[in-house]
Design a protein around this motif. Sequence first.
Motif, PDB file in Angstrom:
ATOM      1  N   LYS A 276      11.448   2.080 -11.602  1.00  0.00           N
ATOM      2  CA  LYS A 276      11.383   2.921 -10.318  1.00  0.00           C
ATOM      3  C   LYS A 276      11.462   4.431 -10.760  1.00  0.00           C
ATOM      4  O   LYS A 276      11.859   4.640 -11.856  1.00  0.00           O
ATOM      5  CB  LYS A 276      12.457   2.593  -9.206  1.00  0.00           C
ATOM      6  N   GLU A 295       5.851   8.011  -5.121  1.00  0.00           N
ATOM      7  CA  GLU A 295       7.262   7.335  -5.239  1.00  0.00           C
ATOM      8  C   GLU A 295       8.498   8.139  -5.175  1.00  0.00           C
ATOM      9  O   GLU A 295       8.580   9.339  -5.952  1.00  0.00           O
ATOM     10  CB  GLU A 295       7.302   6.337  -6.546  1.00  0.00           C
ATOM     11  N   THR A 299      11.166   4.523  -2.063  1.00  0.00           N
ATOM     12  CA  THR A 299      10.031   4.522  -1.529  1.00  0.00           C
ATOM     13  C   THR A 299       8.844   4.539  -2.111  1.00  0.00           C
ATOM     14  O   THR A 299       8.720   5.236  -2.942  1.00  0.00           O
ATOM     15  CB  THR A 299      10.204   5.638  -0.387  1.00  0.00           C
ATOM     16  N   ALA A 300       7.602   3.982  -1.779  1.00  0.00           N
ATOM     17  CA  ALA A 300       6.401   3.995  -2.329  1.00  0.00           C
ATOM     18  C   ALA A 300       5.359   4.059  -1.253  1.00  0.00           C
ATOM     19  O   ALA A 300       5.362   3.545  -0.316  1.00  0.00           O
ATOM     20  CB  ALA A 300       6.159   2.710  -3.133  1.00  0.00           C
ATOM     21  N   ILE A 326       5.700  -2.027  -0.975  1.00  0.00           N
ATOM     22  CA  ILE A 326       4.962  -0.935  -1.189  1.00  0.00           C
ATOM     23  C   ILE A 326       5.282  -0.497   0.623  1.00  0.00           C
ATOM     24  O   ILE A 326       4.697  -1.170   1.269  1.00  0.00           O
ATOM     25  CB  ILE A 326       3.490  -0.756  -1.095  1.00  0.00           C
TER      26      ILE A 326
END
Length: 564
Positions: A276, A295, A299-300, A326
């Motif tokens: 991440k 990102e 969160t993406a 996602i």
Amino acid sequence: MRGPAFLLSVQVHVERAQCRELACPHRSRLHGGTVSANRRMYLRPSVVAQPLLHRWYAWPYLLAPHTGALNLRDRLLPIVQAYLMAPHMHESVLSDPSRYGGPFLNPEGAGVEQVKELLDAMLSGGSAKLQLAEDIDQLRALLKEKAAGGSMEPLYAQVPESLRGRVELVYDTAHRPSFRFFESLMYRSQAFEREAQTMTLSAAPAAQPFVYGSPVLPGPHRLDVPVPFDSPLWDEFFAARLAPVDVEALAERLDVTDLDAFTALFQADAPEPYEKAAPDTVRVRYFNHATVLIETENTAVLLDPLIGYDGDGHEHFTIADLPPFIDAVVISHFHSDHFSLETLLQLRSRVGVILVPRASGGSLADPSLKTMLQALGFERVQELGELESHSIAERVEVTALPFIGEHADLDIRTKIVPMVRALGRSFMFATDITPVEPALYDNIADVIGRLDALFIGLECVGAPLKWLYGPLLDEPLSRQHNAERRLKGSDAAMADRLAAQLGAEHVYAYAMGLEPWLKHLTGSEYEADAEPVQQAALLAELTARRGVTAELLYRQAERSWPAA
């Protein structure tokens, strides 16, 4: 081609293991194959999965029943018929690499008889679409003859059968007659043709013809699975990229009889754990074309996903480099290099919400992305109107900005310029805009605010209007007007003016279809003397005069911004 603006992570991609021989004393009860019972395996990161409709690549204007009807009749059938009349002419034209991307059929080793079988299947299996195309012509003629400003009510009884109850007859404010589709009802009609949908699977990427000029015919390297795109079985299949699946049981549910070919798509090795983004950091990764992943630690947000695969001989981020979940996918507009069903189907079960532009309401040339996606099995789709925002998480949101350009002056409203804010950083994705009206963004300067990076397309040549929209036009277009009205984006001067107007701290040229693994979809590839590439170099010169860096994004790139 890397400038100082991007801190590139030159990630060394380790090629995934090649297909392994599986040996087992137990015969499978499916045709072929020697596979141990209940063997749980992972889908290989090199597996290519292409959705086909009537064996043509399923691009958006073919998928929508009403636009697909006209494209089937006026684009695809003529290509096949022309090939059958002179196959050697098509072969001769395609031997010239500069003609790649034209309406010439490459059967990839298939014989003329197979192409004849395709033609017969298109005519019989596509009969509902072909009838719809004729009925659209009849309705246009009806309105031209009888809708002269009076009430439309008497004309409803004369609407052709396939359109009855699926269109509204209207005038515009200049009393010109037209009609709009109830699109959700079009997907309930016979012209949607779920039975013509097929997924073709390949163990690894391979060169192939331009998908808008050639069908994807059966071949020894393909496994065709005629299961409709909306089936949850595809979610289970693609989920195997991350979690192992019982291969034999899944093959049975998909009604696959060649277990050997199906099993060759899987491997025992688990994917590497996903790394991440660092805490209090915004990581931006460029995958190719217009595909960018933004990102934070938790969160993406993925923009315009059109993503390649491992094992294609090129170093780049692939579908294996996406996070397990996602939060939001954002689609900027309806064109097939920004709306890829091939990629979206593989992510359907991994996406929180798909954000799309608000549709205009049933216009022939402007189908609804939301309605299409819902018909294809996507449940979490939300439309964004201009200047509307959607909160993804705390301090992460997407705002839809107005979009002018790249649609050849047609009244197409299903398009947005996405702006993503994350941890106090702001990124604007101007994709294919042509900023011919600077006052547009002056009027919303308070909405845009400070801009860390502007991503802008420099496809400044573009195809003429008829290349994409020709089958949808009511009347022929003159050669002069067709040449003038192009599907183009900005040039360097336009992009520099916009960047200066917005105060962008970094500028990135992208979305020009240059990556070689996308050639079969975009029809182009990187050439140093190509006009868009030259414009990218000029843009870097222009922005440098203002002390701003600009860079052409190509293959892959990464940068991290600290939270602001």
